[in-house]
Write an enzyme that holds these catalytic residues in place. Structure first.
Site, PDB file in Angstrom:
ATOM      1  N   VAL A 135       0.365  -1.540  -0.076  1.00 22.62           N
ATOM      2  CA  VAL A 135       0.153  -0.291  -0.206  1.00 22.62           C
ATOM      3  C   VAL A 135       0.763   0.874  -0.277  1.00 22.62           C
ATOM      4  CG1 VAL A 135      -1.855  -1.234   0.833  1.00 22.62           C
ATOM      5  CG2 VAL A 135      -0.032   0.099   2.712  1.00 22.62           C
ATOM      6  N   SER A 136       0.065   2.454  -0.679  1.00 26.07           N
ATOM      7  CA  SER A 136       1.030   4.181  -0.704  1.00 26.07           C
ATOM      8  C   SER A 136       1.201   4.575   0.974  1.00 26.07           C
ATOM      9  CB  SER A 136       0.482   4.375  -2.221  1.00 26.07           C
ATOM     10  OG  SER A 136       0.151   3.687  -2.841  1.00 26.07           O
ATOM     11  N   THR A 137       0.182   3.977   1.600  1.00 25.99           N
ATOM     12  CA  THR A 137       0.442   5.140   2.805  1.00 25.99           C
ATOM     13  C   THR A 137       0.761   4.748   4.010  1.00 25.99           C
ATOM     14  OG1 THR A 137      -1.586   5.765   2.714  1.00 25.99           O
ATOM     15  CG2 THR A 137      -0.137   7.252   1.084  1.00 25.99           C
TER      16      THR A 137
ATOM     17  N   GLN B  79      -2.654   3.225   5.007  1.00 25.21           N
ATOM     18  CA  GLN B  79      -3.716   2.475   4.652  1.00 25.21           C
ATOM     19  C   GLN B  79      -3.395   1.034   5.381  1.00 25.21           C
ATOM     20  OE1 GLN B  79      -2.521   3.739   0.863  1.00 25.21           O
ATOM     21  NE2 GLN B  79      -4.226   3.261   0.024  1.00 25.21           N
TER      22      GLN B  79
ATOM     23  N   SER C 106       5.245   4.207  -1.548  1.00 26.37           N
ATOM     24  CA  SER C 106       4.722   4.721  -2.552  1.00 26.37           C
ATOM     25  C   SER C 106       5.419   4.223  -3.608  1.00 26.37           C
ATOM     26  CB  SER C 106       4.835   5.576  -2.824  1.00 26.37           C
ATOM     27  OG  SER C 106       4.767   6.232  -3.992  1.00 26.37           O
TER      28      SER C 106
END
Length: 203
Positions: free
Chosen positions: A24-26, A29, A52
């Protein structure tokens, strides 16, 4: 939590070891949905990280690549969890191929390098990516040549104009100003002024 030396589970149909990768990017999340889908697909060894996709350094991805053995199949829920773009996907697929490992996406069944059809699709993608790259190179070259014919000059603009350099020399030689004072007056670093004066002296 699984230990790092967990060997993973062998697919009952293919006999291959299934290795999952989730991202996941962050930090806010959640990875749980991807983990659940990968577990349901037969992966018990899952490498997961929160970073990211545009970030070039993905530690868990690197660990997974080091962990792979011939015959392993890397499984992701979607290809965008693994790769930033088509070129990145092809680079990772090449690394997997070099290790004798396969790639499978749950959301994109066509992206399965363990099958002849999947390998063919990625080969087509590689050809398209190379074609796009050559088009970009050609367009850039043509645009540059056209601009040069119009008199456009490329490269860094000189920080100081010839008139400013001549003025700076007069201030230093005739008025006894220091290079530091003149550089400050012209709004440049002293080293920039020295380089400009030296370059002009060589002309």
């Amino acid at each position: 939590m699984r230990h790092a030396n967990d060997p993973g589970t062998l697919d009952l149909i293919t006999g291959k070891r299934l290795i999952g990768y989730a991202r996941v990017s962050t930090d806010d999340q959640d990875l749980s949905q991807q983990r659940a889908e990968l577990h349901a697909a037969g992966c018990t060894r899952i490498f997961a990280e929160k970073v990211s996709g545009t970030h070039s350094k993905r530690p868990e991805l690197a660990r997974m690549l080091d962990h792979l053995r011939p015959g392993d199949v890397v499984t992701v829920t979607r290809l965008d969890r693994l790769a930033r773009n088509t070129r990145d996907l092809l680079d990772i697929a090449e690394q997997l191929q070099a290790k004798g490992a396969g790639l499978r996406s749950l959301a994109e069944p066509w992206a399965d390098t363990t099958s002849p059809a999947g390998r063919m699709v990625l080969t087509v993608f590689a050809g398209i990516a190379e074609f796009e790259r050559s088009l970009i190179v050609e367009r850039t070259r043509n645009g540059r040549e056209a601009a040069m014919k119009r008199g456009v000059r490329f490269g860094r603009r000189p920080t100081l104009t010839p008139a400013q350099i001549a003025h700076a020399r007069r201030l230093i030689d005739a008025e006894g100003r220091t290079a530091k004072e003149v550089a400050s007056l012209l709004g440049v670093h002293r080293a920039t002024l020295y380089r400009a004066l030296a370059k002009q002296a060589c002309l």
